[in-house]
Design a protein around this motif. Structure first.
Motif, mmCIF file in Angstrom:
data_model
loop_
_atom_site.group_PDB
_atom_site.id
_atom_site.type_symbol
_atom_site.label_atom_id
_atom_site.label_comp_id
_atom_site.label_asym_id
_atom_site.label_seq_id
_atom_site.Cartn_x
_atom_site.Cartn_y
_atom_site.Cartn_z
ATOM 1 N N GLN A 26 17.567 -21.631 2.373
ATOM 2 C CA GLN A 26 16.659 -20.646 1.753
ATOM 3 C C GLN A 26 15.745 -20.070 2.831
ATOM 4 O O GLN A 26 15.043 -20.803 3.526
ATOM 5 N N VAL A 27 15.830 -18.721 2.958
ATOM 6 C CA VAL A 27 15.005 -18.058 3.968
ATOM 7 C C VAL A 27 14.098 -17.048 3.258
ATOM 8 O O VAL A 27 14.533 -16.353 2.341
ATOM 9 N N GLY A 28 12.832 -16.979 3.705
ATOM 10 C CA GLY A 28 11.921 -16.003 3.088
ATOM 11 C C GLY A 28 11.086 -15.292 4.137
ATOM 12 O O GLY A 28 10.714 -15.882 5.149
ATOM 13 N N VAL A 29 10.886 -14.043 3.907
ATOM 14 C CA VAL A 29 10.047 -13.252 4.828
ATOM 15 C C VAL A 29 9.088 -12.407 3.978
ATOM 16 O O VAL A 29 9.484 -11.882 2.934
ATOM 17 N N SER A 30 7.874 -12.293 4.449
ATOM 18 C CA SER A 30 6.899 -11.492 3.688
ATOM 19 C C SER A 30 7.308 -10.007 3.702
ATOM 20 O O SER A 30 7.818 -9.504 4.704
ATOM 21 N N VAL A 31 7.050 -9.345 2.573
ATOM 22 C CA VAL A 31 7.392 -7.901 2.537
ATOM 23 C C VAL A 31 6.242 -7.052 3.098
ATOM 24 O O VAL A 31 6.218 -5.837 2.935
ATOM 25 N N GLU A 32 5.291 -7.715 3.790
ATOM 26 C CA GLU A 32 4.103 -7.022 4.298
ATOM 27 C C GLU A 32 4.450 -5.752 5.095
ATOM 28 O O GLU A 32 3.895 -4.688 4.860
ATOM 29 N N ASN A 33 5.431 -5.920 6.004
ATOM 30 C CA ASN A 33 5.789 -4.764 6.846
ATOM 31 C C ASN A 33 6.331 -3.603 6.028
ATOM 32 O O ASN A 33 5.994 -2.453 6.256
ATOM 33 N N VAL A 34 7.227 -4.019 5.070
ATOM 34 C CA VAL A 34 7.828 -2.984 4.226
ATOM 35 C C VAL A 34 6.728 -2.259 3.447
ATOM 36 O O VAL A 34 6.639 -1.027 3.440
ATOM 37 N N THR A 35 5.851 -3.055 2.813
ATOM 38 C CA THR A 35 4.783 -2.451 2.005
ATOM 39 C C THR A 35 3.881 -1.578 2.875
ATOM 40 O O THR A 35 3.504 -0.468 2.484
ATOM 41 N N GLY A 36 3.585 -2.103 4.088
ATOM 42 C CA GLY A 36 2.728 -1.325 5.009
ATOM 43 C C GLY A 36 3.354 0.026 5.332
ATOM 44 O O GLY A 36 2.698 1.065 5.233
ATOM 45 N N SER A 37 4.652 -0.026 5.692
ATOM 46 C CA SER A 37 5.325 1.239 6.055
ATOM 47 C C SER A 37 5.335 2.193 4.867
ATOM 48 O O SER A 37 5.102 3.396 5.006
ATOM 49 N N LEU A 38 5.609 1.582 3.658
ATOM 50 C CA LEU A 38 5.674 2.446 2.472
ATOM 51 C C LEU A 38 4.311 3.069 2.178
ATOM 52 O O LEU A 38 4.215 4.244 1.824
ATOM 53 N N ASN A 39 3.239 2.265 2.360
ATOM 54 C CA ASN A 39 1.890 2.804 2.120
ATOM 55 C C ASN A 39 1.589 3.947 3.087
ATOM 56 O O ASN A 39 1.024 4.971 2.707
ATOM 57 N N GLN A 40 2.018 3.716 4.351
ATOM 58 C CA GLN A 40 1.784 4.774 5.350
ATOM 59 C C GLN A 40 2.515 6.054 4.951
ATOM 60 O O GLN A 40 1.969 7.158 5.002
ATOM 61 N N LEU A 41 3.788 5.826 4.537
ATOM 62 C CA LEU A 41 4.581 6.997 4.139
ATOM 63 C C LEU A 41 3.901 7.721 2.972
ATOM 64 O O LEU A 41 3.804 8.947 2.942
ATOM 65 N N MET A 42 3.393 6.913 2.032
ATOM 66 C CA MET A 42 2.729 7.498 0.869
ATOM 67 C C MET A 42 1.538 8.342 1.317
ATOM 68 O O MET A 42 1.357 9.478 0.842
ATOM 69 N N ILE A 43 0.739 7.789 2.246
ATOM 70 C CA ILE A 43 -0.446 8.535 2.715
ATOM 71 C C ILE A 43 -0.015 9.843 3.376
ATOM 72 O O ILE A 43 -0.537 10.916 3.081
ATOM 73 N N VAL A 44 1.029 9.723 4.261
ATOM 74 C CA VAL A 44 1.505 10.932 4.953
ATOM 75 C C VAL A 44 1.966 11.963 3.929
ATOM 76 O O VAL A 44 1.642 13.149 4.007
ATOM 77 N N MET A 45 2.706 11.449 2.899
ATOM 78 C CA MET A 45 3.245 12.381 1.916
ATOM 79 C C MET A 45 2.133 13.054 1.113
ATOM 80 O O MET A 45 2.176 14.260 0.854
ATOM 81 N N VAL A 46 1.131 12.267 0.734
ATOM 82 C CA VAL A 46 0.040 12.841 -0.065
ATOM 83 C C VAL A 46 -0.711 13.887 0.763
ATOM 84 O O VAL A 46 -0.948 15.011 0.309
#
Ligand code: ADP
Length: 449
Positions: A134-154
């Protein structure tokens, strides 16, 4: 907006795919480390993989499943980063993973508050055992990138919206500029000054066409207003002249005592002038009345022969009184579309002129025939004729060839303009042939019914 949503969703899927690839890679690497090197325990393999992928800060543990007691976990070998009692999924998921093939590998996203403030993306890889890695990685990076994209898009969206509305209003303002000048010029135009025109600057578009139409309309209005002005000036003048004459003659008469003969002469002249005025006013009233008429009243089928016969009958006496012969022998039946009263007036005016301008002993002849689908009405006289150069003007309002001559005969120069107006409103054309001292012929061509 929709494009932004698609972009965001696509980007999110891409990031999750990348994350899943990393998870798979870490799991494979751990498994390989354990499998390939002799003497390497699962603890060692987990530690090595953690070190290798430290940038992703992975959580790794091996879940050993009980071979005979279904649905129970035998033992868990966990990384030191994982506190006991955390990072554990529901048991059935491990068993499902153990049985799965490569196409249905188990990925899931779970919130693990003890391990990370962001949800963890899990991956379960079946390895030799029956064990599940069982391997797990935080989605922090994904969420961070998505938030950035959201800001850029807005931000981009707002800017685009601002730019579009700014550009739109600029374009509209530029496009409406000529309309503004139309409005401004239209406000400045009054009947006092119809000489103003809007500057089109050779525009070929719809606005150019609109401005041109507007300018043409003003030009037509200017022409009509000038005509009306000219006409009312002429009317005042024509009515003033007989009045001035009457007044002058009476003034002279009253200067001293006169003989009865002199009184009679002046009174006769005053009577003549007042009948002239009456004729002008009658003609003017007739013109304003017929111009306001409903044109649909001009559409009845009428027998021109009957009209000609009745006019000739009525006018015959005045012709005889003047020593003239009025003939209507060659008058054939001919039907036209029109208004009986107006056609009667038209023929009367032409015959009256013929009587007026033909000296005693002369002859007036009226002919009517239908030739090749056209109706031809002719009124010939053997009168004084009209000089060639004056022919084009005889239909103008108040135009008289010879003022003294018209005065003697009682004409005011409106008779033929009425004739022309009636002809125009019946689709008829008038042709005039004349030779001085020989005679005049008026030919009126009507369309046949
Ligand atoms: P008027 O009331 O003076 O007759 P019209 O409009 O009827 O005015 O005619 C205009 C002018 O045309 C007249 O002044 C006259 O000189 C000339 N005219 C019209 N009909 C004849 C005609 N049959 N023979 C000679 N001149 C004519």
């Amino acid at each position: 907006m929709l494009a932004g949503l698609f972009l965001y969703q696509g980007f999110k899927e891409r990031l999750m795919d990348d994350l899943d690839k990393v998870l798979l890679e870490i799991a494979d690497e751990t498994n390989e480390k354990w499998r390939k090197k002799r003497g390497v325990t699962w603890e060692d393999a987990i530690q090595m993989a953690e070190a290798k992928y430290s940038s992703h800060e992975p959580f790794i543990q091996l879940v050993q499943l009980a071979e005979h007691r279904e649905q129970q976990v035998e033992r868990i070998i966990r990384s030191e980063r994982i506190p006991e009692g955390t990072f554990q999924l529901e048991t059935h998921l491990y068993y499902r993973a153990d049985k799965s093939d490569l196409d249905s590998l188990v990925f899931t996203t779970v919130r693990e508050e003890h391990l990370s403030s962001y949800p963890l993306r899990f991956f379960l890889l079946p390895v030799r055992g029956p064990n599940v890695l069982q391997v797990g990685v935080s989605v922090e990076n994904v969420t961070g990138s998505l938030n950035q994209l959201m800001i850029v898009m807005v931000v981009a969206g707002v800017m685009l919206l601002l730019l579009a509305s700014l550009g739109g209003s600029l374009i509209i303002r530029k496009a409406l500029q000529p309309v503004k000048s139309v409005v401004q010029t239209a406000n400045e135009i009054t009947t006092e000054d119809l000489s103003l025109r809007i500057d089109v600057k050779n525009r070929q578009d719809e606005i150019g066409a609109l401005v041109k139409t507007f300018n043409d309309m003003i030009a037509r209005l200017e022409k009509s207003v000038n005509k009306i002005r000219q006409f009312s000036g002429d009317v005042s003048h024509e009515l003033r002249t007989p009045l001035t004459i009457i007044r002058g003659e009476i003034e002279v008469l009253l200067r001293k005592k006169r003989t009865e003969e002199e009184y009679m002469k002046t009174l006769k002249s005053a009577l003549e002038e007042s009948s002239r005025m009456e004729k002008i006013i009658d003609d003017l009233l007739f013109l304003s009345r017929v111009e306001a008429l409903d044109k649909s009243k001009f559409n009845k089928t009428v027998q021109l022969k009957e009209i000609v016969a009745s006019v000739v009958k009525i006018r015959n006496q005045s012709a005889v009184n003047k020593g003239l012969t009025l003939l209507a022998e060659k008058v054939k039946p001919a039907r036209v579309k029109g208004n009986k009263e107006l056609l009667e007036r038209m023929i009367t005016n032409v015959i009256d002129n013929a009587i007026r301008y033909t000296p005693s002993g002369g002859r007036i002849e009226v002919l009517l025939a239908e030739i090749q689908n056209a109706i031809r009405l002719e009124i010939r006289d053997t009168g004084i004729g009209i000089p060639d150069e004056l022919l084009p003007h005889i239909f103008d309002r108040f135009y008289v060839v010879d003022k003294s001559r018209s005065r003697e005969t009682g004409g005011a120069g409106l008779g033929l303009s009425i004739v022309k107006w009636i002809a125009d409103n019946h689709g008829a054309e008038i042709e005039v042939q004349s030779k001085e001292n020989q005679g005049t012929t008026f030919i009126i061509h009507f369309p046949s019914v």
